[in-house]
Design a protein around this motif. Structure first.
Motif, PDB file in Angstrom:
ATOM      1  N   ASP A  79      72.366  12.198  54.377  1.00  0.00           N
ATOM      2  CA  ASP A  79      73.102  10.758  54.888  1.00  0.00           C
ATOM      3  C   ASP A  79      74.342  10.711  54.720  1.00  0.00           C
ATOM      4  O   ASP A  79      74.708  10.645  53.435  1.00  0.00           O
ATOM      5  CB  ASP A  79      72.267   9.824  54.395  1.00  0.00           C
ATOM      6  N   ASP A  80      75.374  10.951  55.570  1.00  0.00           N
ATOM      7  CA  ASP A  80      76.827  11.013  55.442  1.00  0.00           C
ATOM      8  C   ASP A  80      77.313   9.790  56.183  1.00  0.00           C
ATOM      9  O   ASP A  80      77.030   9.325  57.324  1.00  0.00           O
ATOM     10  CB  ASP A  80      77.347  12.171  56.336  1.00  0.00           C
ATOM     11  N   SER A  81      77.954   8.817  55.217  1.00  0.00           N
ATOM     12  CA  SER A  81      78.460   7.719  55.684  1.00  0.00           C
ATOM     13  C   SER A  81      79.913   7.302  55.287  1.00  0.00           C
ATOM     14  O   SER A  81      80.218   7.912  54.302  1.00  0.00           O
ATOM     15  CB  SER A  81      77.673   6.543  55.461  1.00  0.00           C
ATOM     16  N   THR A  99      80.493   8.532  51.600  1.00  0.00           N
ATOM     17  CA  THR A  99      79.287   8.946  50.837  1.00  0.00           C
ATOM     18  C   THR A  99      78.550   9.968  51.375  1.00  0.00           C
ATOM     19  O   THR A  99      78.035   9.773  52.543  1.00  0.00           O
ATOM     20  CB  THR A  99      78.555   7.540  50.770  1.00  0.00           C
ATOM     21  N   LEU A 100      77.802  10.822  50.429  1.00  0.00           N
ATOM     22  CA  LEU A 100      77.106  11.782  50.712  1.00  0.00           C
ATOM     23  C   LEU A 100      75.736  11.784  50.022  1.00  0.00           C
ATOM     24  O   LEU A 100      75.933  11.930  48.714  1.00  0.00           O
ATOM     25  CB  LEU A 100      77.799  12.900  50.795  1.00  0.00           C
ATOM     26  N   ARG A 101      74.721  11.428  50.595  1.00  0.00           N
ATOM     27  CA  ARG A 101      73.350  11.462  49.976  1.00  0.00           C
ATOM     28  C   ARG A 101      72.482  12.409  50.302  1.00  0.00           C
ATOM     29  O   ARG A 101      72.441  12.717  51.452  1.00  0.00           O
ATOM     30  CB  ARG A 101      72.588  10.000  50.071  1.00  0.00           C
ATOM     31  N   GLU A 120      70.199  12.984  45.246  1.00  0.00           N
ATOM     32  CA  GLU A 120      71.720  12.871  44.693  1.00  0.00           C
ATOM     33  C   GLU A 120      72.451  12.121  45.531  1.00  0.00           C
ATOM     34  O   GLU A 120      72.255  12.236  46.987  1.00  0.00           O
ATOM     35  CB  GLU A 120      72.119  14.340  44.594  1.00  0.00           C
ATOM     36  N   GLY A 121      73.627  11.684  45.093  1.00  0.00           N
ATOM     37  CA  GLY A 121      74.759  10.803  45.894  1.00  0.00           C
ATOM     38  C   GLY A 121      75.911  11.039  45.253  1.00  0.00           C
ATOM     39  O   GLY A 121      76.192  11.035  43.928  1.00  0.00           O
ATOM     40  N   VAL A 122      77.048  11.457  46.116  1.00  0.00           N
ATOM     41  CA  VAL A 122      78.402  11.281  45.837  1.00  0.00           C
ATOM     42  C   VAL A 122      79.335  10.609  46.621  1.00  0.00           C
ATOM     43  O   VAL A 122      78.838  10.444  47.730  1.00  0.00           O
ATOM     44  CB  VAL A 122      78.712  12.755  45.372  1.00  0.00           C
ATOM     45  N   ASP A 123      80.337  10.173  46.075  1.00  0.00           N
ATOM     46  CA  ASP A 123      81.161   9.340  47.170  1.00  0.00           C
ATOM     47  C   ASP A 123      82.649   9.579  46.780  1.00  0.00           C
ATOM     48  O   ASP A 123      82.989   9.994  45.560  1.00  0.00           O
ATOM     49  CB  ASP A 123      80.931   8.015  47.243  1.00  0.00           C
ATOM     50  N   ALA A 124      83.552   9.350  47.532  1.00  0.00           N
ATOM     51  CA  ALA A 124      84.817   9.523  47.508  1.00  0.00           C
ATOM     52  C   ALA A 124      85.824   8.459  48.247  1.00  0.00           C
ATOM     53  O   ALA A 124      85.203   8.222  49.257  1.00  0.00           O
ATOM     54  CB  ALA A 124      85.371  10.899  47.872  1.00  0.00           C
ATOM     55  N   LEU A 143      84.786  15.213  52.804  1.00  0.00           N
ATOM     56  CA  LEU A 143      83.476  15.849  53.122  1.00  0.00           C
ATOM     57  C   LEU A 143      83.167  17.085  52.496  1.00  0.00           C
ATOM     58  O   LEU A 143      82.074  17.530  51.797  1.00  0.00           O
ATOM     59  CB  LEU A 143      83.135  15.756  54.441  1.00  0.00           C
ATOM     60  N   GLU A 144      84.123  17.903  52.360  1.00  0.00           N
ATOM     61  CA  GLU A 144      84.137  19.298  52.018  1.00  0.00           C
ATOM     62  C   GLU A 144      83.958  19.356  50.560  1.00  0.00           C
ATOM     63  O   GLU A 144      83.041  20.240  49.932  1.00  0.00           O
ATOM     64  CB  GLU A 144      85.342  20.347  52.284  1.00  0.00           C
TER      65      GLU A 144
END
Length: 170
Positions: A79-81, A99-101, A120-124, A143-144
């Motif tokens: 899930d990319d938002s 955010t990439l989950r 897992e989830g990460v964001d920038a 995103l990369e």
């Protein structure tokens, strides 16, 4: 005097650490159970641009691309938002968060048993500037970077699961 004092402290510490059951994750190098298990993980295609980036990063880290027979399958859904965070007085966004989950399952290919089911989830954060090109470039770079970070986390969790499985088989 200092050397004997340091030795008197280091010796009991060495015995304490030796008895604590900590073991290296990748013991045995490339022929170890964890490294061989990681190389036997197939990552099917993942939908979208983020999926392509994550799959590429996973295959790079697993060392599994094109090895032939796979014992495990890693199914990943993403899930990319992208959302605006800071709105200034003229109703323009000045900051975004990407955010990439990932929800993923490690499946035994032979039995179909799910060995690991996790997320897992990460964001920038991204600064929105006056140049639209710069903003798009920043969003793509984010995103990369997120794809690499989330694949690192996934591989670590998979390695731990494979290590626990290998220890259980002994």
């Amino acid at each position: 005097m200092r050397q004997s004092f340091a030795l008197s402290l280091a010796l009991p510490l060495a015995f304490a650490i030796g008895g604590c059951s900590l073991q290296p994750m990748y013991a045995g190098g490339g022929s170890g159970a964890v490294a061989q298990g990681l190389a036997a993980v197939d990552v099917p295609p993942i939908e979208g641009k983020a999926g392509w980036l994550v799959r590429s990063a996973l295959n790079d880290q697993l060392g599994a691309a094109g090895t032939g027979e796979f014992r495990y399958r890693l199914e990943v859904r993403l899930d990319d938002s992208l959302e605006g965070l800071a709105v200034v007085a003229d109703d323009t966004v000045s900051r975004e968060r990407r955010t990439l989950r990932a929800r993923y399952q490690l499946v035994d290919s032979a039995t179909g048993a799910i060995l690991l089911d996790a997320t897992e989830g990460v964001d920038a954060g991204i600064d929105v500037v006056s140049s639209e090109f710069a903003v798009i470039a920043a969003e793509n770079t984010a995103l990369e970077n997120l794809a690499v970070e989330i694949s690192d986390r996934i591989v670590t969790r998979v390695a731990v699961a494979l290590r626990e499985r290998a220890q259980g088989e002994r």
